[in-house]
Write a protein that holds these residues in place. Structure first.
Motif, PDB file in Angstrom:
ATOM      1  N   PHE A 271       0.526  14.604  -3.805  1.00 20.93           N
ATOM      2  CA  PHE A 271       1.229  15.069  -2.608  1.00 20.93           C
ATOM      3  C   PHE A 271       2.460  14.234  -2.266  1.00 20.93           C
ATOM      4  O   PHE A 271       2.950  14.260  -1.143  1.00 20.93           O
ATOM      5  N   ARG A 272       2.974  13.500  -3.234  1.00 16.94           N
ATOM      6  CA  ARG A 272       4.182  12.696  -3.009  1.00 16.94           C
ATOM      7  C   ARG A 272       5.382  13.590  -2.756  1.00 16.94           C
ATOM      8  O   ARG A 272       5.423  14.696  -3.290  1.00 16.94           O
ATOM      9  N   PRO A 273       6.372  13.161  -2.018  1.00 17.46           N
ATOM     10  CA  PRO A 273       6.525  11.848  -1.366  1.00 17.46           C
ATOM     11  C   PRO A 273       5.833  11.798   0.005  1.00 17.46           C
ATOM     12  O   PRO A 273       5.685  12.811   0.687  1.00 17.46           O
ATOM     13  N   TRP A 274       5.439  10.596   0.385  1.00 18.11           N
ATOM     14  CA  TRP A 274       4.797  10.328   1.668  1.00 18.11           C
ATOM     15  C   TRP A 274       5.745   9.560   2.572  1.00 18.11           C
ATOM     16  O   TRP A 274       6.526   8.749   2.101  1.00 18.11           O
ATOM     17  N   GLY A 275       5.610   9.803   3.863  1.00 16.99           N
ATOM     18  CA  GLY A 275       6.318   9.020   4.867  1.00 16.99           C
ATOM     19  C   GLY A 275       5.301   8.462   5.846  1.00 16.99           C
ATOM     20  O   GLY A 275       4.284   9.107   6.120  1.00 16.99           O
ATOM     21  N   VAL A 276       5.524   7.269   6.351  1.00 16.33           N
ATOM     22  CA  VAL A 276       4.639   6.678   7.358  1.00 16.33           C
ATOM     23  C   VAL A 276       5.014   7.283   8.710  1.00 16.33           C
ATOM     24  O   VAL A 276       6.169   7.210   9.124  1.00 16.33           O
ATOM     25  N   ILE A 277       4.039   7.900   9.387  1.00 24.43           N
ATOM     26  CA  ILE A 277       4.339   8.500  10.694  1.00 24.43           C
ATOM     27  C   ILE A 277       3.663   7.764  11.848  1.00 24.43           C
ATOM     28  O   ILE A 277       3.992   8.009  13.002  1.00 24.43           O
ATOM     29  N   HIS A 278       2.732   6.846  11.533  1.00 25.15           N
ATOM     30  CA  HIS A 278       2.049   6.121  12.617  1.00 25.15           C
ATOM     31  C   HIS A 278       1.390   4.871  12.047  1.00 25.15           C
ATOM     32  O   HIS A 278       0.802   4.924  10.963  1.00 25.15           O
ATOM     33  N   VAL A 279       1.479   3.764  12.770  1.00 31.67           N
ATOM     34  CA  VAL A 279       0.779   2.532  12.396  1.00 31.67           C
ATOM     35  C   VAL A 279       0.185   1.884  13.643  1.00 31.67           C
ATOM     36  O   VAL A 279       0.743   1.981  14.734  1.00 31.67           O
TER      37      VAL A 279
ATOM     38  N   ARG B 121       0.846  -1.209   0.000  1.00 32.11           N
ATOM     39  CA  ARG B 121       0.000   0.000   0.000  1.00 32.11           C
ATOM     40  C   ARG B 121       0.874   1.250   0.000  1.00 32.11           C
ATOM     41  O   ARG B 121       0.580   2.228  -0.706  1.00 32.11           O
ATOM     42  N   PHE B 122       1.933   1.235   0.763  1.00 30.73           N
ATOM     43  CA  PHE B 122       2.856   2.372   0.816  1.00 30.73           C
ATOM     44  C   PHE B 122       3.496   2.595  -0.559  1.00 30.73           C
ATOM     45  O   PHE B 122       3.595   3.725  -1.039  1.00 30.73           O
TER      46      PHE B 122
END
Length: 84
Positions: free
Chosen positions: A44-52, A28-29
């Motif tokens: 809005f790229r790039p994305w970073g994962v900040i919470h899971v 998905r990421f």
């Protein structure tokens, strides 16, 4: 047994966040950052994962995702982003 993940992405470049859920966070990421060709996250790229957060049922994950889209949930996300 399948596991579900609620995730929050953040685009520092555009100061935008995105909340979703999936059973495969890695794929998905990749979709949000590289493979996807349509949808809200594309521009809005790039994305970073900040919470899971992990859940054993889809309904629990959907409920938590919905929470993050409420006023209180958005405050939680804002605190995640701006408290660093």
């Amino acid at each position: 047994m399948e596991e579900f993940v609620v995730y929050i992405l953040y685009s520092q470049k555009f100061d935008k966040n995105y909340t979703g859920f999936t059973s495969n966070l890695i794929e998905r990421f990749k979709s949000h950052n590289e493979l996807g060709t349509k949808g809200h996250t594309l521009k809005f790229r790039p994305w970073g994962v900040i919470h899971v957060e992990f859940f054993s049922t889809k309904s629990e994950a959907m409920k938590r995702e919905k929470y993050f889209k409420t006023g209180i949930g958005r405050e939680f996300i804002k605190n995640l982003i701006y408290s660093k």
